[in-house]
Structure formats: structure tokens, C-alpha cells
Design a protein around this motif. Structure first.
Motif, PDB file in Angstrom:
ATOM      1  N   GLY A  33       0.813  -1.213   0.000  1.00  0.00           N
ATOM      2  CA  GLY A  33       0.000   0.000   0.000  1.00  0.00           C
ATOM      3  C   GLY A  33       0.845   1.260   0.000  1.00  0.00           C
ATOM      4  O   GLY A  33       0.518   2.242  -0.678  1.00  0.00           O
ATOM      5  N   ALA A  34       1.940   1.252   0.754  1.00  0.00           N
ATOM      6  CA  ALA A  34       2.847   2.400   0.768  1.00  0.00           C
ATOM      7  C   ALA A  34       3.510   2.577  -0.597  1.00  0.00           C
ATOM      8  O   ALA A  34       3.715   3.701  -1.070  1.00  0.00           O
ATOM      9  CB  ALA A  34       3.911   2.219   1.849  1.00  0.00           C
ATOM     10  N   LEU A  35       3.837   1.462  -1.234  1.00  0.00           N
ATOM     11  CA  LEU A  35       4.416   1.520  -2.577  1.00  0.00           C
ATOM     12  C   LEU A  35       3.430   2.157  -3.550  1.00  0.00           C
ATOM     13  O   LEU A  35       3.800   3.023  -4.355  1.00  0.00           O
ATOM     14  CB  LEU A  35       4.780   0.110  -3.037  1.00  0.00           C
ATOM     15  N   VAL A  36       2.173   1.753  -3.480  1.00  0.00           N
ATOM     16  CA  VAL A  36       1.132   2.333  -4.328  1.00  0.00           C
ATOM     17  C   VAL A  36       0.993   3.831  -4.049  1.00  0.00           C
ATOM     18  O   VAL A  36       0.900   4.648  -4.976  1.00  0.00           O
ATOM     19  CB  VAL A  36      -0.213   1.620  -4.093  1.00  0.00           C
ATOM     20  N   ALA A  37       0.979   4.201  -2.771  1.00  0.00           N
ATOM     21  CA  ALA A  37       0.843   5.613  -2.398  1.00  0.00           C
ATOM     22  C   ALA A  37       1.953   6.455  -3.016  1.00  0.00           C
ATOM     23  O   ALA A  37       1.708   7.540  -3.544  1.00  0.00           O
ATOM     24  CB  ALA A  37       0.857   5.750  -0.876  1.00  0.00           C
ATOM     25  N   SER A  38       3.173   5.936  -2.979  1.00  0.00           N
ATOM     26  CA  SER A  38       4.318   6.672  -3.519  1.00  0.00           C
ATOM     27  C   SER A  38       4.221   6.837  -5.032  1.00  0.00           C
ATOM     28  O   SER A  38       4.445   7.925  -5.566  1.00  0.00           O
ATOM     29  CB  SER A  38       5.613   5.946  -3.158  1.00  0.00           C
TER      30      SER A  38
ATOM     31  N   ILE B 186      -4.966   7.822   0.150  1.00  0.00           N
ATOM     32  CA  ILE B 186      -6.238   7.084   0.211  1.00  0.00           C
ATOM     33  C   ILE B 186      -6.137   5.772  -0.557  1.00  0.00           C
ATOM     34  O   ILE B 186      -6.597   4.720  -0.086  1.00  0.00           O
ATOM     35  CB  ILE B 186      -7.375   7.961  -0.348  1.00  0.00           C
ATOM     36  N   THR B 187      -5.526   5.816  -1.739  1.00  0.00           N
ATOM     37  CA  THR B 187      -5.433   4.605  -2.553  1.00  0.00           C
ATOM     38  C   THR B 187      -4.515   3.572  -1.908  1.00  0.00           C
ATOM     39  O   THR B 187      -4.779   2.362  -1.982  1.00  0.00           O
ATOM     40  CB  THR B 187      -4.933   4.942  -3.973  1.00  0.00           C
ATOM     41  N   GLY B 188      -3.451   4.032  -1.273  1.00  0.00           N
ATOM     42  CA  GLY B 188      -2.577   3.110  -0.556  1.00  0.00           C
ATOM     43  C   GLY B 188      -3.316   2.385   0.545  1.00  0.00           C
ATOM     44  O   GLY B 188      -3.186   1.166   0.713  1.00  0.00           O
ATOM     45  N   TRP B 189      -4.139   3.129   1.290  1.00  0.00           N
ATOM     46  CA  TRP B 189      -4.925   2.526   2.374  1.00  0.00           C
ATOM     47  C   TRP B 189      -5.963   1.556   1.822  1.00  0.00           C
ATOM     48  O   TRP B 189      -6.134   0.442   2.331  1.00  0.00           O
ATOM     49  CB  TRP B 189      -5.611   3.628   3.182  1.00  0.00           C
ATOM     50  N   LEU B 190      -6.659   1.963   0.749  1.00  0.00           N
ATOM     51  CA  LEU B 190      -7.672   1.100   0.148  1.00  0.00           C
ATOM     52  C   LEU B 190      -7.048  -0.184  -0.404  1.00  0.00           C
ATOM     53  O   LEU B 190      -7.622  -1.274  -0.281  1.00  0.00           O
ATOM     54  CB  LEU B 190      -8.408   1.837  -0.974  1.00  0.00           C
ATOM     55  N   THR B 191      -5.868  -0.055  -1.000  1.00  0.00           N
ATOM     56  CA  THR B 191      -5.187  -1.223  -1.558  1.00  0.00           C
ATOM     57  C   THR B 191      -4.876  -2.232  -0.463  1.00  0.00           C
ATOM     58  O   THR B 191      -5.133  -3.438  -0.610  1.00  0.00           O
ATOM     59  CB  THR B 191      -3.889  -0.805  -2.271  1.00  0.00           C
TER      60      THR B 191
END
Length: 341
Positions: free
Chosen positions: A76-81, A114-119
Motif C-alpha cells: 500500500g505504501a508503494l502504491v501511495a508513492s 487514500i489509494t494506498g490505504w484502500l489497496t
């Protein structure tokens, strides 16, 4: 037309060069700060990753990939970045339309969070993204650097290397052109003042940093690796658009084919490379592209921040791009059809 396009590309690349020098210096000097603020909770990881991602350039995303490969942050952190980042194109956007570029960054930051958390909420502990890495890969690792040693400054200037001499000369020419009004925005506005302060700071760096930092970071990384690619893509995009608009009304074409252009922007964003996105940045700067399409492109594309991720996990790269493409297309459609922007 060719000469004017060339001069425009040189001017943009010069601004990018200046900003990249400052970012490189700040990134190395703040080594360890991200380690101390990384807390053992998911939102702390998302915030750190998104902040590193939204910084212009590839250094932030590379850091997050390294943290992911070392099992320090999750998917999720990877997606957020990667949603927050715009790669090297962020520098170009800041040089061509700084106000709107900042708006884009301010949108990408919470979207990444938000997307990192949702993922993680919906895909956490699934076979799709649940990976543990036992290897220790070196992926643009941070290093310590004492970048201001007063006793070394005069000896370094007396034994001036070619790289340091060129950097100092280029920055002096840039400052002279900026002060005289030959380059930069007309009149002394906040952009010109910021460029002047950044130029003075960059000159300070070129004069004072140790040889290792100058050669490894400023010369090898910024000058040799990034600038030729940025100039080539910027010049190519400007030339293509100038030639295209000589025969076709580009703005009318985009307005008549918005969904097709949106799909093209999203698909191009999948390429793990800085440069292809430059076409859409240039079109937006010339008023031919809606804001929503540029935002969608910025969401999907990660510059070359995801290149080392391919070496770590092709599966993570694939699912990251799936998330990026879905979000980019949804945001683009919403902006075009609902908000009309």
C-alpha cells in the motif's frame, strides 16, 4: 520554428537542471530523517511514501522501492508513492506551469494516501501482493555525506576539475541571464525570485561540495543520466506538437476525441520511463489538453521510479500498474464527464 523550439527546450532543461541539483543535495543531506519519522503503523508508511513520491524526480520513489524490498513498508505504501509521483516530468511541469503543477501535486498526495490505504484494506494478505523478501538489494541506497567542509573549498577551487568548472560556469551564465532578463519570466515575480535563490544555492553547492558528491550525484546522476533524456524528450515533444499544429487544430482534435486521448495518456503512463509523459505535459502547457487528462497521466506514470521494482518483483509491478490504470481512468472520466475540466 526549429531554432525557437530548440531554444525553448534548452530553457526548460536549464530550469529543470537547477531544480534537480537542489533536490539531489537536499535528499542526500536529509539522509536518515525518513528513517526516524517512519513509525510502525500503516498510515505513517502511507504518509512517508506519498511525501517521498510527490517530491520531483526519481529519488523518492527509488527510496520507497528500496524500503519495500527490505520489508520495511508494505504494498500500500508503494502504491501511495507511485500515485503521488510524477517522476522527472514534475520538474518540467514546475518550469512550464508552476501554479497548476503545484495543484496537481496537492491532488496526487491525498490520492496516493487514500489509494494506498484502500489497496492494503482490500488486498492485504492476499496471494496477489503478499510477498516477503529475504534478499538485500541495493537500490539507489542513501549514503551519508559531509557536504560542507570549509577546509576543502579553497584546495578544490585551486585544483579545479573539469566537472566542477563546467557546473560553476553554467550556473554563473544562468544567473547572469536571469538577472539581466535574458531568460526566465518577464518582470520580477515569485517565480523569478525563486529561480534566483535556487541558482545562488546551486552555485554554492557547486563551489563547496566534496569531489565525490559532485561527481557521483551532481555530474553522473543529474548531468549525464537525466539531462540528456529530459532535453531529448522535451525537444521532441515540442517539435512534434509544433509540426502537428501546422496541419491540424490540435485543440479541436483533442476536444473531439477526449476519451481516446485519455486512453492513450493512461496507456503511455504504463511505460516505466521518464519521457513519454512529456507529450501530454507539453500539450497541456500550450492549452490543448484538458486538466483531467494530464492528471490521469500523472497518476499512472511513475517516471522510471518503477524500473528497480521490476528487478524486485514483476508481480508487484504488474499489480501496481493495474491499480494506477484503474484510478487514472476513473479520475480522468470523472473530470471530463462530470466536472468538465
Amino acid at each position: 520554428m526549429l531554432v525557437l523550439t530548440l531554444l525553448h527546450a534548452f530553457m526548460i532543461t536549464g530550469f529543470v537542471f537547477l531544480m534537480m541539483l537542489v533536490i539531489e543535495y537536499v535528499h542526500v543531506q536529509t539522509r536518515g530523517v525518513w528513517q526516524t519519522i517512519l513509525v510502525e503503523n500503516r498510515w505513517g508508511q502511507y504518509l512517508l511514501a506519498a511525501l517521498l513520491g510527490v517530491l520531483p524526480g526519481c529519488l523518492g520513489p527509488f527510496t520507497v522501492v528500496a524500503l519495500y524490498a527490505h520489508n520495511t513498508v508494505g504494498f500500500g505504501a508503494l502504491v501511495a508513492s507511485m500515485i503521488a509521483t510524477s517522476g522527472d516530468e514534475a520538474f518540467v511541469m514546475l518550469s512550464m506551469f508552476p501554479g497548476k503543477a503545484i495543484v496537481i501535486f496537492l491532488i496526487l498526495l491525498p490520492l496516493g494516501l487514500i489509494t494506498g490505504w484502500l489497496t492494503d484494506t482490500f488486498l492485504r494478505n492476499t496471494r496477489m501482493i503478499d510477498e516477503t523478501f529475504s534478499h538485500q538489494m541495493v537500490l539507489h541506497e542513501d549514503e551519508s555525506c559531509e557536504c560542507f567542509i570549509p577546509d576543502l573549498i579553497l584546495p578544490q577551487l585551486r585544483n579545479l576539475t573539469l566537472q566542477r568548472g563546467l557546473l560553476i560556469g553554467i550556473l554563473l551564465l544562468f544567473l547572469v541571464g536571469l538577472i539581466s532578463g535574458g531568460i526566465g519570466p518577464p518582470g520580477w515575480n515569485w517565480i523569478r525570485v525563486t529561480l534566483l535563490l535556487s541558482g545562488v544555492f546551486a552555485l554554492f553547492m557547486a563551489v563547496t561540495v566534496p569531489e565525490h558528491f559532485l561527481e557521483a550525484h551532481l555530474w553522473e546522476h543529474v548531468v549525464k543520466r537525466h539531462l540528456p533524456r529530459i532535453f531529448a524528450w522535451t525537444f521532441g515533444a515540442l517539435l512534434f506538437i509544433n509540426l502537428f499544429t501546422s496541419y491540424i487544430d490540435l485543440e479541436a482534435f483533442v476536444q473531439a476525441n477526449q476519451i481516446m486521448v485519455l486512453i492513450a495518456a493512461v496507456v503511455v503512463g504504463i511505460i516505466p520511463e521518464s519521457g513519454p509523459h512529456m507529450l501530454f505535459v507539453t500539450m497541456f502547457a500550450q492549452g490543448s489538453l484538458p486538466f483531467s487528462i494530464l492528471l490521469a497521466s500523472s497518476i499512472v506514470q511513475d517516471g522510471h521510479g518503477t524500473l528497480p521494482l521490476l528487478a524486485v518483483s514483476s508481480r508487484a509491478f504488474l499489480w501496481l500498474k493495474v491499480v494506477n490504470v484503474l484510478l487514472g481512468f476513473i479520475i480522468g472520466i470523472f473530470g471530463l464527464l462530470i466536472l468538465g475540466m
